[in-house]
Write a protein that holds these residues in place. Structure first.
Motif, short mmCIF file in Angstrom:
data_model
loop_
_atom_site.label_atom_id
_atom_site.label_comp_id
_atom_site.label_asym_id
_atom_site.label_seq_id
_atom_site.Cartn_x
_atom_site.Cartn_y
_atom_site.Cartn_z
N ILE A 265 0.84 -1.20 0.00
CA ILE A 265 0.00 0.00 0.00
C ILE A 265 0.88 1.25 0.00
O ILE A 265 0.61 2.22 -0.73
CB ILE A 265 -0.96 0.00 1.21
CG1 ILE A 265 -1.90 -1.19 1.12
CG2 ILE A 265 -1.77 1.28 1.25
CD1 ILE A 265 -2.79 -1.37 2.32
N SER A 266 1.96 1.24 0.78
CA SER A 266 2.87 2.38 0.78
C SER A 266 3.40 2.63 -0.62
O SER A 266 3.46 3.76 -1.09
CB SER A 266 4.06 2.14 1.72
OG SER A 266 3.62 1.73 2.98
N MET A 267 3.79 1.54 -1.26
CA MET A 267 4.38 1.65 -2.61
C MET A 267 3.38 2.26 -3.58
O MET A 267 3.72 3.13 -4.38
CB MET A 267 4.78 0.25 -3.07
CG MET A 267 6.01 0.21 -3.92
SD MET A 267 7.40 1.06 -3.20
CE MET A 267 7.98 1.96 -4.62
N VAL A 268 2.12 1.80 -3.48
CA VAL A 268 1.09 2.34 -4.38
C VAL A 268 0.91 3.84 -4.14
O VAL A 268 0.66 4.60 -5.07
CB VAL A 268 -0.24 1.57 -4.16
CG1 VAL A 268 -1.38 2.30 -4.81
CG2 VAL A 268 -0.12 0.18 -4.71
N THR A 269 1.08 4.25 -2.91
CA THR A 269 0.92 5.68 -2.61
C THR A 269 2.12 6.49 -3.07
O THR A 269 2.00 7.66 -3.41
CB THR A 269 0.72 5.86 -1.09
OG1 THR A 269 -0.16 4.83 -0.64
CG2 THR A 269 0.10 7.18 -0.77
N ILE A 270 3.29 5.85 -3.08
CA ILE A 270 4.50 6.57 -3.49
C ILE A 270 4.64 6.62 -5.01
O ILE A 270 5.06 7.64 -5.57
CB ILE A 270 5.76 5.91 -2.89
CG1 ILE A 270 5.77 6.01 -1.37
CG2 ILE A 270 7.03 6.55 -3.45
CD1 ILE A 270 6.91 5.28 -0.72
N ILE A 271 4.28 5.52 -5.68
CA ILE A 271 4.59 5.38 -7.10
C ILE A 271 4.15 6.58 -7.96
O ILE A 271 4.96 7.08 -8.75
CB ILE A 271 4.03 4.05 -7.66
CG1 ILE A 271 4.95 2.90 -7.21
CG2 ILE A 271 3.94 4.07 -9.18
CD1 ILE A 271 4.41 1.52 -7.52
N PRO A 272 2.91 7.09 -7.80
CA PRO A 272 2.53 8.22 -8.65
C PRO A 272 3.50 9.39 -8.53
O PRO A 272 3.83 10.03 -9.53
CB PRO A 272 1.14 8.60 -8.13
CG PRO A 272 0.62 7.36 -7.55
CD PRO A 272 1.79 6.67 -6.94
N ILE A 273 3.97 9.65 -7.31
CA ILE A 273 4.91 10.77 -7.14
C ILE A 273 6.23 10.47 -7.83
O ILE A 273 6.78 11.31 -8.53
CB ILE A 273 5.11 11.05 -5.64
CG1 ILE A 273 3.79 11.56 -5.06
CG2 ILE A 273 6.25 12.04 -5.41
CD1 ILE A 273 3.90 12.38 -3.86
#
Lengths: 492, 303
Positions: free
Chosen positions: B273-281
């Motif tokens: 979940i963290s990764m999904v939140t970071i990836i767009p940035i």
């Protein structure tokens, strides 16, 4: 002023006899327009069970706000949904009436022809306001009648709000003032076209922005009133629970609160202080990066060290968990090396201030350095060449050319961070807080959040907030004055 | 300057350079490695991840963790809320800032400097958290999606940036348009907006990142509406859930039970979940970096 008027619009001086009704008219409309945001003036609070936070504006648009605390009453149909709908319609009609009057008020800034047209709007709008008041009164009657029918009058607390009379009176006044304007200004010369002076046109175009600013940045100041009442969520602010400055003195007299506040202030000042003490780090970062001969390397470093600035503190915490928690990187790496390691480093309350500083530095130093990197490229190259001729080495050049070149920017940053010494935000400390480090991590912003939102001590947290705002503003103006004295330039 | 002296000095310089490069390489690594570490742990074999065996290189590559995320309850609604808020909020903020920034350059405006000062002062002064919260409640903006959009529309700092930029546009352009009969609004849409694209892009990027990262307003205002939590707030609640997150998963869904079984691992779910939140940035970052830099520079010259 006459000289700046554009030649297209003829602006004859309006005699007082004509100008005065307009001013009364405008002030009335402005006053009414502001009142729609104040819950105390809400004409729609026909039952005391309607949230005391609902203003006329919210009553008209948000059913959920009105019915917030009515769960059982609505389920049992002691108050019928249809009456709530009627109430909302009445409020919406008043709002439309006020809106129309406001349009007229804006048009009254134009030339005489536009003013003539403009007065028709409040003429149409004020009867709408009066009618809306009637609809709300009808909803009130229905509510009472139904309440008597189901014999639950005591539970639904019907209330004939003072705001209803107020808005009715305002509606009548606006009607009268527009009639007065219409009659008194009949004789004025009528221009062939509707026109408005450029300065007012621009102002009206800017008005929506000002309105939003007022509602979201200035209206909250009205919330300072909670500091003077014994208030718990759900209470009303009445003369009975008005306590004057009780909470202000309580803050200093109550031993528990005083020690809490002392501890919180120490945390706040310590962490802000550490931040200020290390505020030269971005300069060092920029200066040494500029010493690297390869621009490609410089750009590479710059790109990757600025990334952490763009992720939220929640994500920083997610990363902290991944690296430092019991099953995180550090522990599994140590296990890989053959040690039996299972420590949750995040739980450890030792050196919390330092750790928070390090996280802040990790997140921010690359980003803060950008401004200095750009500053370095703005320094005159001839200075360096001249220094070379004089036999200066690398350190001489850094110390005598680069650093002085960056000092003005640094001073601004430093003064700003001193002015913001009490506001270190709550996000970082909220996410990194746990049961063991809470005493050393709670900063002022977090404390206000904890006692206000968490424990519902609204007056006390408002008082703390007021002090914080006032100190912040004082520090800012102080910093500004210092900046003016030293650099001859203001920072705000 | 003798020759030996010169060589000695350049050798000295080289050593210093090497130290500097080493330091910056290490710091850069420190900035990238956590992201890399999170990522390899989400795409490696979950058993190895649980055992803490994935430290530097991924092993047993698979993307089931990402596929299985669709079974994490509430994540979808948070993602939609965050995306919609980012797009809408940013668009409205940019339009408002452009419009306001243009108007405050107009010397002719009635009491211009007074209004401008009223706007700017709000950057430095606020009434405090609780009064702000009470105000939002008063406006009916608690537990309401609009609370994400409307308050952010007027952003004084961005208005200042736009104003500074527009002031640098030659006045002759605007004057000639006015002579040709264009009104204020036409000048704004035809002349000012197209010419200010660089600064508008800059504030759009900052606004979008801010919206994407928003956490506090969700935390404070949406207490009764978990379906309106932003992604960061959702992630925060997950990170603080010590119990097995598998309980959050519904058994049914588009993936095999095996994949769900593999996901029953708190650590991996948190990482993913963290990764999904970071990836767009991380994805937009390389393209937007020059805008970021431009933004901070403009802020600095404001003075």
């Amino acid at each position: 002023m006459q000289a700046t008027v554009s030649p297209k619009v003829r602006q004859a001086r309006v005699p007082l006899r004509q100008a005065l009704p307009y001013w009364i008219h405008r002030v009335l409309i402005l006053f009414t327009g502001l009142l729609i945001f104040f819950p105390q003036a809400n004409p729609g609070r026909i039952s005391l069970k309607i949230s005391e936070f609902a203003s006329l504006f919210t009553t008209a648009i948000s059913r959920s706000t009105i019915t917030n605390s009515m769960g059982r009453i609505l389920r049992e149909e002691w108050i019928r949904q249809s009456d709530i709908t009627l109430l909302m319609i009445g409020s919406a009609v008043i709002l439309v009436g006020i809106l129309l009057s406001a349009v007229g008020g804006c048009m009254s800034l134009g030339n005489s022809r536009m003013r003539r047209r403009g007065v028709l709007f409040p003429l149409a709008g004020s009867p709408l306001m009066i009618a809306g008041c009637g609809v709300i009164y009808r909803a009130y009657q229905n509510l009472v009648a139904h309440g008597e029918e189901v014999n639950r009058l005591g539970r639904i607390d019907p209330n004939l709000p003072g705001g209803l009379t107020l808005f009715l009176a305002l509606g009548i006044l606006i009607l009268l003032s527009s009639l007065a304007v219409l009659i008194l200004c009949r004789g004025a010369a009528v221009e062939p076209r509707m026109e408005m002076d450029e300065k007012f046109k621009l102002f009206l175009m800017f008005l929506p922005v000002l309105l939003l600013t007022f509602v979201f940045a200035y209206l909250p100041i009205y919330g300072w009133r909670f500091a003077f009442f014994d208030y718990k969520v759900g209470d009303a602010l009445t003369r009975d629970n008005f306590v004057g400055f009780k909470w202000f003195t309580f803050l200093f007299e109550s031993a528990a609160t005083r020690s809490d506040l002392g501890r919180v202030l120490v945390n706040t000042l310590a962490m802000s202080g550490l931040g200020i003490a290390t505020s030269w780090l971005p300069i060092a970062f920029a200066v040494f990066l500029a010493e690297v001969p390869s621009t490609r390397f410089q750009r590479f470093v710059q790109t990757f060290t600025t990334i952490p600035n763009f992720i939220s503190w929640v994500l920083v915490y997610a990363i902290a968990l991944a690296i430092f928690s019991t099953d995180g990187f550090i522990n599994s790496f140590l296990r890989m090396l053959g040690q039996n390691s299972a420590v949750n480093y995040l739980d450890n309350p030792d050196h919390t201030w330092l750790k928070m500083l390090l996280w802040g530095t990790w997140k921010g130093v690359g980003w803060s350095a950008i401004i200095y990197i750009a500053g370095i490229s703005g320094i005159d190259q001839q200075l360096y060449e001249a220094a070379d001729v004089d036999g200066a080495n690398r350190w001489h050049r850094i110390w005598h050319i680069t650093v002085p070149g960056l000092t003005p920017t640094y001073m601004v940053m430093l003064l700003m961070s001193i002015a913001g010494i009490l506001s270190n935000g709550m996000e970082q400390y909220l996410v990194f807080r746990n049961a063991r480090n809470t005493d050393v991590i709670q900063v002022l912003d977090l404390y206000v959040y904890d006692i206000g939102i968490g424990q519902g001590l609204i007056p006390l947290s408002t008082v703390v907030g007021i002090f914080k705002s006032l100190v912040g503003v004082t520090l800012l103006f102080g910093a500004n004055r210092i900046s003016k004295a030293i650099r001859g330039e203001s920072i705000i | 300057m003798s020759k030996t002296n010169h060589i000695k000095r350049s050798l000295n310089d080289k050593i210093v350079n090497a130290i500097i490069i080493l330091f910056f390489s290490l710091f850069t690594l420190l900035c990238i490695f956590p992201f890399y570490y999170l990522f390899i742990n989400t795409i490696s074999d979950n058993d190895l991840v649980s055992a803490g065996a994935i430290n530097f290189l991924p092993r047993g590559l698979h993307i089931n963790n990402y596929i299985a995320l669709q079974n994490v309850s509430d994540l979808g609604s948070s993602a939609i809320v965050t995306v919609v808020r980012t797009i809408l909020g940013t668009a409205l903020m940019v339009v408002t800032s452009a419009w306001a920034g243009y108007l405050v350059t107009k010397q002719k405006m009635w009491h211009r400097s007074l209004w401008y000062r009223c706007l700017v002062i709000t950057m430095y002064f606020n009434a405090g958290l609780v009064p702000w919260y009470m105000n939002m409640m008063m406006l009916g903006l608690t537990n309401n999606f609009l609370a994400y959009i409307i308050p952010g529309m007027v952003a004084p700092y961005n208005i200042i940036l736009v104003k500074t930029y527009i002031e640098s546009i030659p006045a002759a352009l605007e004057e000639s348009a006015v002579i040709d009969g264009a009104g204020t609004f036409k000048v704004f849409t035809r002349i000012i907006m197209p010419l200010s694209v660089p600064i508008l892009a800059t504030i759009a990027i900052f606004g979008a990142v801010g919206n994407w990262n928003s956490f506090q307003d969700s935390l404070l205002l949406m207490s009764n509406r978990p379906d309106l939590y932003t992604l960061q707030h959702r992630l925060y609640t997950y990170l603080n859930t010590s119990s097995n997150l598998g309980a959050l998963m519904s058994g049914s869904g588009g993936v095999s039970t095996q994949a769900v079984q593999n996901m029953l691992n708190t650590k991996v779910i948190k990482y993913t979940i963290s990764m999904v939140t970071i990836i767009p940035i991380l994805l937009v970052y390389p393209f937007m970096q020059r805008y970021f830099v431009k933004g901070i520079m403009l802020g600095a010259v404001k003075g």
